[in-house]
Design a protein around this motif. Structure first.
Motif, short mmCIF file in Angstrom:
data_model
loop_
_atom_site.label_atom_id
_atom_site.label_comp_id
_atom_site.label_asym_id
_atom_site.label_seq_id
_atom_site.Cartn_x
_atom_site.Cartn_y
_atom_site.Cartn_z
N GLU A 76 44.82 66.04 -3.10
CA GLU A 76 43.93 65.38 -4.04
C GLU A 76 44.64 64.29 -4.82
O GLU A 76 44.08 63.21 -5.07
CB GLU A 76 43.30 66.41 -4.99
CG GLU A 76 42.34 67.34 -4.28
CD GLU A 76 41.98 68.57 -5.08
OE1 GLU A 76 42.44 68.72 -6.24
OE2 GLU A 76 41.24 69.42 -4.54
N GLN A 79 45.04 61.40 -2.43
CA GLN A 79 43.74 60.77 -2.19
C GLN A 79 43.28 59.94 -3.38
O GLN A 79 42.67 58.90 -3.23
CB GLN A 79 42.69 61.83 -1.86
CG GLN A 79 41.32 61.26 -1.54
CD GLN A 79 40.30 62.33 -1.21
OE1 GLN A 79 40.57 63.52 -1.30
NE2 GLN A 79 39.13 61.90 -0.80
N ALA A 80 43.63 60.39 -4.59
CA ALA A 80 43.24 59.68 -5.80
C ALA A 80 44.12 58.45 -6.06
O ALA A 80 43.84 57.68 -6.97
CB ALA A 80 43.31 60.62 -7.01
N ASP A 101 51.19 58.74 -11.77
CA ASP A 101 49.78 58.41 -11.91
C ASP A 101 49.62 56.88 -11.82
O ASP A 101 50.64 56.17 -11.70
CB ASP A 101 49.20 59.00 -13.20
CG ASP A 101 49.71 58.35 -14.48
OD1 ASP A 101 50.36 57.28 -14.45
OD2 ASP A 101 49.45 58.93 -15.55
#
Length: 113
Positions: A76, A79-80, A101
């Motif tokens: 995830e 994918q983000a 991030d």
């Protein structure tokens, strides 16, 4: 299944004994040592670790997010649009990975034993 949340913060340190003395004196915290370069509180709430190994410590505070399924969260995060900075590895108490991030903040996601 518990919602993922930050429940651990790792601080880079030049030495763990100095950090344990400071935080123990200033705040009354107790620590568990995991070798000469790592120690942490183990309250089960939001714990704090000190990483003094120059090959392992980050440049800034490392928030760690507890998750139930580390492999799913890894997918995830990728994918983000997150960038993996340290692939999944074992540590005393579980497994984790580090990532950046979109703003360049480094965090860890971990799954306990």
């Amino acid at each position: 299944m518990a919602a993922p949340r930050i429940d651990f913060i790792e601080l880079p340190a030049s030495g763990t004994l100095e950090m344990q003395r400071f935080y123990g004196t200033a705040f009354g915290w107790d620590f568990t040592a995991f070798g000469p370069s790592y120690a942490c509180t183990m309250t089960g709430d939001v714990d704090v670790g000190f990483q003094a190994d120059p090959t392992e410590k980050t440049q800034a505070i490392l928030p760690a997010i507890r998750v139930d399924d580390l492999d799913a969260v890894l997918a995830e995060v990728e994918q983000a649009g997150g960038s993996i900075t340290k692939p999944v590895f074992d540590f005393p108490g579980g497994r984790r990975f580090h990532f950046l991030d979109p703003a360049g903040n480094e965090l860890a996601a971990y799954q306990g034993e």
